[in-house]
Design a protein around this motif. Structure first.
Motif, PDB file in Angstrom:
ATOM      1  N   SER A 313       0.867  -1.205   0.114  1.00  0.00           N
ATOM      2  CA  SER A 313       0.056  -0.205  -0.041  1.00  0.00           C
ATOM      3  C   SER A 313       0.797   1.232   0.121  1.00  0.00           C
ATOM      4  O   SER A 313       0.623   2.198  -0.733  1.00  0.00           O
ATOM      5  N   ASP A 314       2.002   1.258   0.758  1.00  0.00           N
ATOM      6  CA  ASP A 314       2.952   2.375   0.752  1.00  0.00           C
ATOM      7  C   ASP A 314       3.610   2.582  -0.696  1.00  0.00           C
ATOM      8  O   ASP A 314       3.750   3.698  -1.114  1.00  0.00           O
ATOM      9  N   ARG A 315       3.968   1.539  -1.070  1.00  0.00           N
ATOM     10  CA  ARG A 315       4.525   1.656  -2.657  1.00  0.00           C
ATOM     11  C   ARG A 315       3.659   2.148  -3.650  1.00  0.00           C
ATOM     12  O   ARG A 315       3.861   2.999  -4.380  1.00  0.00           O
ATOM     13  N   SER A 316       2.484   1.769  -3.455  1.00  0.00           N
ATOM     14  CA  SER A 316       1.408   1.972  -4.500  1.00  0.00           C
ATOM     15  C   SER A 316       0.921   3.595  -4.094  1.00  0.00           C
ATOM     16  O   SER A 316       0.728   4.104  -5.393  1.00  0.00           O
ATOM     17  N   ASP A 317       0.863   3.866  -2.934  1.00  0.00           N
ATOM     18  CA  ASP A 317       0.405   5.462  -2.804  1.00  0.00           C
ATOM     19  C   ASP A 317       1.644   6.100  -3.482  1.00  0.00           C
ATOM     20  O   ASP A 317       1.477   7.289  -4.290  1.00  0.00           O
ATOM     21  N   ASN A 376      -3.417   1.384  -7.340  1.00  0.00           N
ATOM     22  CA  ASN A 376      -3.615   1.963  -6.044  1.00  0.00           C
ATOM     23  C   ASN A 376      -5.236   1.826  -5.380  1.00  0.00           C
ATOM     24  O   ASN A 376      -5.171   1.711  -4.220  1.00  0.00           O
ATOM     25  N   ALA A 377      -6.120   2.010  -6.253  1.00  0.00           N
ATOM     26  CA  ALA A 377      -7.478   1.862  -5.977  1.00  0.00           C
ATOM     27  C   ALA A 377      -7.896   0.477  -5.395  1.00  0.00           C
ATOM     28  O   ALA A 377      -8.365   0.498  -4.211  1.00  0.00           O
ATOM     29  N   LEU A 378      -7.136  -0.772  -6.240  1.00  0.00           N
ATOM     30  CA  LEU A 378      -7.195  -1.926  -5.370  1.00  0.00           C
ATOM     31  C   LEU A 378      -6.632  -2.080  -4.098  1.00  0.00           C
ATOM     32  O   LEU A 378      -7.216  -2.667  -3.250  1.00  0.00           O
ATOM     33  N   THR A 379      -5.607  -1.441  -3.840  1.00  0.00           N
ATOM     34  CA  THR A 379      -4.655  -1.624  -2.601  1.00  0.00           C
ATOM     35  C   THR A 379      -5.584  -0.852  -1.612  1.00  0.00           C
ATOM     36  O   THR A 379      -5.633  -1.129  -0.525  1.00  0.00           O
TER      37      THR A 379
END
Length: 393
Positions: A313-317, A376-379
């Motif tokens: 999640s951090d990475r995706s943001d 990102n929406a999925l995470t």
């Protein structure tokens, strides 16, 4: 505090700017530009201290790349791409670092990472064949990082696919002149490279998955938060920093030219509220891109420094925001370009070169917004990402 390398870049900036047109005409960086970049230390910011590097905070690397790109977009792009390769090489077998920098710490490594090659397993390593476009700065590099699929023994990728990053010395690949004829970032010299039956020792390879997940450093006893950052945060950092820096250069050129410009109506632009409003808004948007880009990589680095895990999640943001940084900044440049007057289209006007370079920079795969935003929406929903979607998150 501003890093000494960034200060050095600011000092040599006018010289870099004066060479930008020549680089574009050459279709590669001039020898003088390369000498300036080598002396600045930008390409050694992420290099291990043991081999003459700074092992600097990634924030300093991003700021140095932006500083170069403000003066010459092509030079900034080469710094952003080539400058991240020491970071990856540092996480591989120490024999590789010794080969690359043992005699000359200013040795540069090119890429691309796209898996265009087939690496057939043999005793002690692989035999590599393939052709790769977009090897930025290749003319001035002595090594090249290339992406390859592990072969099945018959010249086809093994299934399920397994991707390697392999590193070759200049003697093992050919740079194809005449393969870089483009409308922007011409000075990057991002030519095709070809490899024919080159043997690559096992120690000059790394699994893409290991570098992607930030696991490679630990397997080779490399410590430090810098080298435990995930690939999908570090590789895009330099490229987006170059785009943001290009946009800063475009804004500076626009402001300089509008100060004394008089419109055909006889009105001085300094008295035109519409141009001034657009200029102020563009400045805010470009500054926001800079701040958000630096904030993202700093937050990941701080997590590792604190002994915490960098989550998907951090990475995706960070990836989501990094993509948005590039598009926001280039959109702002479009607004000021449209209000810069007819002379902006002249070849001797640096603003048109910044404008072209910025748009070509958006064409890199790391700036494609759909996948980054989708992932990102999925995470955010705590849902699984399909494996192909994880590659650049």
């Amino acid at each position: 505090m501003t890093h000494e390398v960034v200060r050095h870049v600011e000092e040599i900036g006018p010289k870099l700017a004066a060479l930008a047109d020549e680089n574009e005409r050459l279709g590669t960086l001039s020898a003088e530009t390369v000498d300036l970049l080598r002396s600045s230390g930008v390409l050694r910011l992420l290099q291990p201290a043991k081999f003459g590097g700074y092992a600097a905070h990634p924030r300093d690397f991003a700021e140095a790349v932006m500083a170069v790109a403000r003066f010459d977009g092509a030079a900034g792009w080469v710094c952003g791409v080539v400058g991240v390769h020491p970071w990856e090489a540092a996480q591989m077998d120490p024999r590789l670092a010794q080969e690359i920098w043992g005699e000359n710490p200013d040795t540069w490594i090119a890429s691309p990472y796209m898996p265009n090659g087939i690496a057939e397993p043999v005793d002690g390593g692989y035999v590599l064949n393939g052709r790769w476009p977009f090897s930025s700065g290749a003319d001035h590099c002595e090594w090249d990082f290339l992406g390859a699929m592990v072969g099945d023994g018959k010249g086809k990728p093994k299934m399920p696919p397994s991707v390697l990053h392999v590193v070759l010395p200049r003697s093992d690949y050919e740079i194809l002149d005449g393969t870089w004829d483009v409308i922007g970032l011409s000075g990057t010299g991002s030519k095709d490279v070809v490899v024919r039956d080159a043997f690559v020792p096992e120690y000059r390879t790394i699994r893409q998955e290991d570098i992607q997940e930030g696991q490679a450093a630990g397997r080779h006893g490399v410590t430090g938060s810098l080298y435990r950052l995930p690939f999908a945060a570090m590789f895009p950092l330099g490229i987006t920093a170059a785009v943001v820096g290009i946009c800063e250069g475009a804004l500076a050129a626009h402001v300089s030219q509008q100060r004394d410009r008089v419109a055909v109506t006889g009105v001085q632009i300094r008295d035109d509220p519409y141009v001034l409003s657009a200029t102020g808004e563009a400045a805010a948007e470009i500054q926001a891109s800079r701040v958000q880009l630096v904030d993202g990589i700093s937050r990941l680095h701080d997590l590792l420094e604190a002994g915490r895990e960098v989550t998907l999640s951090d990475r995706s943001d960070v990836r989501r925001n990094q993509v948005r940084c590039a598009w926001r900044a280039v959109s702002a440049v479009d607004e000021i370009f449209a209000r810069s007057g007819g002379n902006v289209i002249r070849r001797d006007n640096p603003l048109q070169r910044f404008w072209r370079d910025a748009h070509v920079g958006l064409q890199h795969m790391i700036h494609v917004p759909g996948v980054a935003y989708h992932a990102n929406a999925l995470t955010q929903m705590d849902l699984e990402l399909p494996p192909p979607m994880r590659i650049l998150v």
